[in-house]
Motif scaffolding. Structure first.
Motif, PDB file in Angstrom:
ATOM      1  N   PHE A 190      49.738  39.422  33.844  1.00 62.83           N
ATOM      2  CA  PHE A 190      48.484  38.691  33.925  1.00 62.83           C
ATOM      3  C   PHE A 190      47.351  39.655  34.240  1.00 62.83           C
ATOM      4  O   PHE A 190      47.560  40.799  34.650  1.00 62.83           O
ATOM      5  CB  PHE A 190      48.560  37.578  34.973  1.00 62.83           C
ATOM      6  CG  PHE A 190      48.671  38.073  36.390  1.00 62.83           C
ATOM      7  CD1 PHE A 190      47.535  38.241  37.178  1.00 62.83           C
ATOM      8  CD2 PHE A 190      49.910  38.356  36.949  1.00 62.83           C
ATOM      9  CE1 PHE A 190      47.637  38.696  38.483  1.00 62.83           C
ATOM     10  CE2 PHE A 190      50.022  38.803  38.259  1.00 62.83           C
ATOM     11  CZ  PHE A 190      48.877  38.974  39.024  1.00 62.83           C
ATOM     12  N   SER A 191      46.147  39.161  34.032  1.00 58.16           N
ATOM     13  CA  SER A 191      44.942  39.916  34.343  1.00 58.16           C
ATOM     14  C   SER A 191      43.852  38.921  34.714  1.00 58.16           C
ATOM     15  O   SER A 191      43.983  37.714  34.498  1.00 58.16           O
ATOM     16  CB  SER A 191      44.503  40.771  33.150  1.00 58.16           C
ATOM     17  OG  SER A 191      44.311  39.964  32.003  1.00 58.16           O
ATOM     18  N   LEU A 192      42.780  39.423  35.293  1.00 58.65           N
ATOM     19  CA  LEU A 192      41.661  38.591  35.720  1.00 58.65           C
ATOM     20  C   LEU A 192      40.394  39.073  35.026  1.00 58.65           C
ATOM     21  O   LEU A 192      40.183  40.274  34.850  1.00 58.65           O
ATOM     22  CB  LEU A 192      41.482  38.667  37.240  1.00 58.65           C
ATOM     23  CG  LEU A 192      42.686  38.260  38.091  1.00 58.65           C
ATOM     24  CD1 LEU A 192      42.404  38.529  39.564  1.00 58.65           C
ATOM     25  CD2 LEU A 192      43.036  36.791  37.871  1.00 58.65           C
ATOM     26  N   SER A 193      39.560  38.123  34.627  1.00 54.69           N
ATOM     27  CA  SER A 193      38.312  38.473  33.969  1.00 54.69           C
ATOM     28  C   SER A 193      37.178  37.638  34.548  1.00 54.69           C
ATOM     29  O   SER A 193      37.349  36.442  34.816  1.00 54.69           O
ATOM     30  CB  SER A 193      38.406  38.235  32.460  1.00 54.69           C
ATOM     31  OG  SER A 193      37.207  38.624  31.811  1.00 54.69           O
ATOM     32  N   ALA A 194      36.021  38.276  34.747  1.00 56.26           N
ATOM     33  CA  ALA A 194      34.821  37.587  35.226  1.00 56.26           C
ATOM     34  C   ALA A 194      33.693  37.819  34.234  1.00 56.26           C
ATOM     35  O   ALA A 194      33.501  38.940  33.755  1.00 56.26           O
ATOM     36  CB  ALA A 194      34.424  38.094  36.613  1.00 56.26           C
ATOM     37  N   ASN A 195      32.982  36.744  33.923  1.00 57.02           N
ATOM     38  CA  ASN A 195      31.852  36.828  33.004  1.00 57.02           C
ATOM     39  C   ASN A 195      30.574  36.441  33.743  1.00 57.02           C
ATOM     40  O   ASN A 195      30.488  35.359  34.326  1.00 57.02           O
ATOM     41  CB  ASN A 195      32.018  35.868  31.821  1.00 57.02           C
ATOM     42  CG  ASN A 195      33.172  36.219  30.905  1.00 57.02           C
ATOM     43  OD1 ASN A 195      33.381  35.577  29.893  1.00 57.02           O
ATOM     44  ND2 ASN A 195      33.958  37.235  31.235  1.00 57.02           N
ATOM     45  N   VAL A 196      29.591  37.317  33.745  1.00 59.65           N
ATOM     46  CA  VAL A 196      28.287  37.033  34.313  1.00 59.65           C
ATOM     47  C   VAL A 196      27.346  36.819  33.138  1.00 59.65           C
ATOM     48  O   VAL A 196      27.174  37.701  32.298  1.00 59.65           O
ATOM     49  CB  VAL A 196      27.776  38.187  35.202  1.00 59.65           C
ATOM     50  CG1 VAL A 196      26.404  37.850  35.773  1.00 59.65           C
ATOM     51  CG2 VAL A 196      28.766  38.455  36.333  1.00 59.65           C
ATOM     52  N   VAL A 197      26.744  35.631  33.091  1.00 60.70           N
ATOM     53  CA  VAL A 197      25.969  35.237  31.907  1.00 60.70           C
ATOM     54  C   VAL A 197      24.489  35.130  32.262  1.00 60.70           C
ATOM     55  O   VAL A 197      24.121  34.528  33.264  1.00 60.70           O
ATOM     56  CB  VAL A 197      26.460  33.876  31.346  1.00 60.70           C
ATOM     57  CG1 VAL A 197      25.708  33.528  30.063  1.00 60.70           C
ATOM     58  CG2 VAL A 197      27.955  33.898  31.114  1.00 60.70           C
TER      59      VAL A 197
END
Length: 201
Positions: A190-197
């Motif tokens: 697994f991995s984690l991703s964060a999106n700042v929009v």
């Protein structure tokens, strides 16, 4: 090749800031919150930092159904009527890898069926609608294959192909950008991703 990458990144960072201003006065919003990413990845609606790779292509189709997407309430918060009741949406997303670190993507949103009631007259107008068309480009800055975390930037722009009066489009050109930060695969599971929009309000 490195100079091209630096030039593109500089262009996005300097001129991409203008894209949200295109939609700063957008008078409407859409009732289509489910929007799949244009390229493949480990996530569905959250962007990952990886790109497709040179000359690689990806396409996907997704469907979703929502009920009471938009309702009219009185001053006490009591429901008056549905504005958008049942709504079936279809999404076609695709992307092409220009270079190992650079994608171009597009997403087409359709509404094969929408149960719509005019908030002013109360008249129903059910039928099929077209949503806005979105184009994006992803530039990978750090690769999770070589670093503990990956970083990408993804500018996007939408075109008013959808009806803002039926709440399936914004009614004008809008734009924005995403900063994507993702961990490398942990135990290859697994991995984690964060999106700042950054987008218009």
């Amino acid at each position: 090749m490195k100079s091209l990458k630096k030039s593109l990144i500089a262009f996005v960072l300097t001129n991409g800031l203008l894209m949200p201003a295109l939609g700063a006065a957008a008078p409407s919003f859409d009732t289509l919150p489910f929007k799949p990413t244009t390229d493949h990845g480990y996530y569905i609606t959250i962007e990952g930092s990886q790109t497709l790779g040179r000359n690689k292509f990806h396409a996907t189709a997704a469907f979703d159904f929502s009920n009471d997407s938009l309702i009219l309430v009185d001053s006490s918060g009591n429901k008056v009527r549905d504005i958008v009741g049942g709504e079936l949406a279809a999404h076609l997303a695709m992307a092409y890898g220009i270079l190992d670190w650079w994608n171009l993507g597009a997403r087409f949103n359709f509404v094969p069926y929408q149960n719509f009631t005019d908030p002013m007259s109360g008249n129903s107008n059910n039928g099929a609608r077209m949503g806005d068309i979105e184009l994006d480009t992803k530039l990978r800055l750090l690769d999770t294959d070589h670093f503990p975390a990956g970083i990408s930037i993804l500018p996007f722009i939408t075109f008013p192909s959808g009806s803002d009066s039926k709440y399936v489009g914004n009614g004008r050109v809008t734009g924005g950008a995403k900063l994507i930060v993702e961990t490398a695969r942990i135990g290859n599971r697994f991995s984690l991703s964060a999106n700042v929009v950054k987008r218009p309000h």
